[in-house]
Motif scaffolding. Structure first.
Motif, mmCIF file in Angstrom:
data_model
loop_
_atom_site.group_PDB
_atom_site.id
_atom_site.type_symbol
_atom_site.label_atom_id
_atom_site.label_comp_id
_atom_site.label_asym_id
_atom_site.label_seq_id
_atom_site.Cartn_x
_atom_site.Cartn_y
_atom_site.Cartn_z
ATOM 1 N N LYS A 101 0.810 -0.982 0.167
ATOM 2 C CA LYS A 101 -0.291 -0.206 -0.293
ATOM 3 C C LYS A 101 1.190 0.961 0.593
ATOM 4 O O LYS A 101 1.029 2.518 0.490
ATOM 5 N N TYR A 254 -8.863 -1.392 -7.410
ATOM 6 C CA TYR A 254 -7.527 -0.624 -8.037
ATOM 7 C C TYR A 254 -7.449 1.040 -7.099
ATOM 8 O O TYR A 254 -7.049 1.369 -6.181
ATOM 9 N N SER A 256 -9.549 0.964 -4.044
ATOM 10 C CA SER A 256 -9.635 0.955 -3.245
ATOM 11 C C SER A 256 -8.310 0.500 -2.795
ATOM 12 O O SER A 256 -7.720 0.945 -1.235
ATOM 13 N N ARG A 257 -7.198 0.289 -3.595
ATOM 14 C CA ARG A 257 -5.456 0.539 -3.153
ATOM 15 C C ARG A 257 -5.176 1.886 -2.812
ATOM 16 O O ARG A 257 -4.212 1.899 -1.715
ATOM 17 N N ARG A 259 -6.949 4.919 -1.858
ATOM 18 C CA ARG A 259 -7.136 5.331 -1.180
ATOM 19 C C ARG A 259 -6.591 4.661 0.417
ATOM 20 O O ARG A 259 -6.564 5.486 1.323
ATOM 21 N N ARG A 260 -6.362 3.269 0.937
ATOM 22 C CA ARG A 260 -5.453 2.710 1.503
ATOM 23 C C ARG A 260 -3.493 3.435 1.709
ATOM 24 O O ARG A 260 -3.287 3.293 2.561
ATOM 25 N N MET A 261 -3.313 3.645 0.672
ATOM 26 C CA MET A 261 -2.316 4.953 0.013
ATOM 27 C C MET A 261 -2.843 5.897 0.720
ATOM 28 O O MET A 261 -1.514 6.558 1.820
ATOM 29 N N GLN A 265 -0.833 5.117 4.470
ATOM 30 C CA GLN A 265 0.587 5.378 4.504
ATOM 31 C C GLN A 265 0.692 6.993 4.373
ATOM 32 O O GLN A 265 1.574 7.457 5.425
ATOM 33 N N TYR A 277 1.554 9.119 -6.612
ATOM 34 C CA TYR A 277 0.708 8.427 -6.281
ATOM 35 C C TYR A 277 -0.450 7.360 -7.346
ATOM 36 O O TYR A 277 -0.062 6.128 -6.560
ATOM 37 N N ALA A 281 0.124 3.389 -7.633
ATOM 38 C CA ALA A 281 -0.859 2.124 -7.030
ATOM 39 C C ALA A 281 -1.258 1.996 -8.139
ATOM 40 O O ALA A 281 -1.752 0.458 -7.530
ATOM 41 N N GLU A 285 -1.053 -2.236 -8.126
ATOM 42 C CA GLU A 285 -1.739 -3.295 -8.876
ATOM 43 C C GLU A 285 -1.906 -3.450 -9.657
ATOM 44 O O GLU A 285 -2.439 -5.381 -10.002
ATOM 45 N N ARG A 288 0.759 -7.388 -8.995
ATOM 46 C CA ARG A 288 0.211 -7.435 -7.331
ATOM 47 C C ARG A 288 0.759 -9.298 -7.232
ATOM 48 O O ARG A 288 0.852 -9.806 -6.424
#
Length: 321
Positions: A101, A254, A256-257, A259-261, A265, A277, A281, A285, A288
């Motif tokens: 992430k 994508y 989801s990744r 937003r978590r990043m 982070q 960013y 991401a 993705e 992965r």
């Protein structure tokens, strides 16, 4: 239940222990092998392309026998004017790709024991190098499209009498941006930063090949694309998937990744650098299911074949914040 790829031994083919155990010489040989892959690591003059050279071992440089130019393994690349040792740069790339992430610049600086400025610029240089993979990419086959808004959050005032209606345009931030993503099923993910999601219509026309099939949600601005591409729409107020390939789950994965990043982070991402960013991401993705060693060497090879960064060269010296 099948084991997740990230928990398997196949996902772990490179470690910091292995990098530092190999030492500076092995790391240097890795840089040479990836920079000059076509000559199995033998130096090639970046100015005239000559293979004949003289070694300058005291400075890890070479002198071209034809034009007399001096060059190193990082000359003309994104690592030009680097200060870190080769083993530290290789370790930095390992840490960078290991973050599923992403990784904050603060954590990056602590793990590498360098200043925050060094970690910040190095991370963005790596993001610039990986984003070059899809610079001129076009998509075909089944393509999903969607947009998600980031940034520009206006916090309400503490006292109720001081609060403003944040739905009114003049009370909103001008830093809010939308990330528009096009993701080819079993292919790559392309990302673009715009002010409105509807701007994705022209992007789809430019980046999707004729004959492609489009998958989108119920937003009305995608309606015009139905006359140009075979389209499948899904109303998310009713369902996210009908079980027959009618969904936008891959592009949502994508987001989801991303937003978590951003939230988990980095905590805050400037609208000026959101594109970096978003590309990072997307790269994570898309790859992965590739081992961390495969990702690390692919990123290093891309960075060594990328020209000197015009955005991040001398970033702090220009007084940019």
């Amino acid at each position: 239940m099948a084991q997740h790829f990230l928990l398997s031994a196949e996902s772990r083919t490179l470690s910091l222990k292995e990098i530092y155990k190999g030492g500076e010489e092995k790391a240097y040989d890795t840089f040479k092998r990836l920079r000059w892959a076509s000559t199995q690591g033998e130096p090639v003059c970046p100015k005239c392309g000559c293979l004949d050279h003289y070694d300058i071992p005291t400075r890890r440089k070479f002198k071209c026998a034809a034009c007399g130019a001096q060059f190193s393994v990082t000359s003309g690349t994104i690592f030009a004017s680097r200060k870190l040792a080769f083993v530290d740069l290789l370790a930095a790339i390992c840490l960078f790709v290991n973050g599923a992430k992403g990784m904050s610049a603060v954590q990056f600086s602590r793990d590498l024991d360098v200043q925050y400025k060094t970690a910040f610029v190095l991370a963005h240089k790596l993001r610039e190098a990986l984003s070059a993979e899809t610079k001129n990419e076009t998509l075909e086959g089944e393509v999903e499209i969607d947009g998600a808004y980031f940034g520009g959050v206006v916090r309400p005032e503490n006292r109720i009498e001081d609060r403003k209606d944040r739905r009114v345009k003049q009370n909103q931030s001008d830093r809010r941006r939308v990330v528009i993503a096009l993701r080819e099923r079993a292919g790559r993910t392309l990302t673009f930063i715009r002010h409105r999601e509807a701007e994705g219509v022209d992007i789809a026309r430019a980046r999707m090949l004729a004959g492609s099939k489009l998958f989108a949600d119920e937003a009305s601005h995608w309606d015009v694309l139905e006359g140009e591409f075979a389209s499948t729409r899904i109303n998310h107020s009713e369902s996210y998937s009908d079980g027959h390939g009618k969904h936008t789950n891959m592009v949502e994965s994508y987001f989801s990744r991303l937003r978590r990043m951003v939230a988990g982070q980095h905590h805050h991402v400037s609208h000026r650098y959101l594109y970096q960013y978003a590309n990072h991401a997307a790269w994570l993705e898309d790859h992965r299911r590739r081992s961390n060693g495969g990702n690390a060497f692919a990123l290093l090879g891309g960075a060594l074949n990328h020209s000197v960064s015009r955005v991040w060269a001398g970033y702090w010296q220009r007084g940019v914040s």
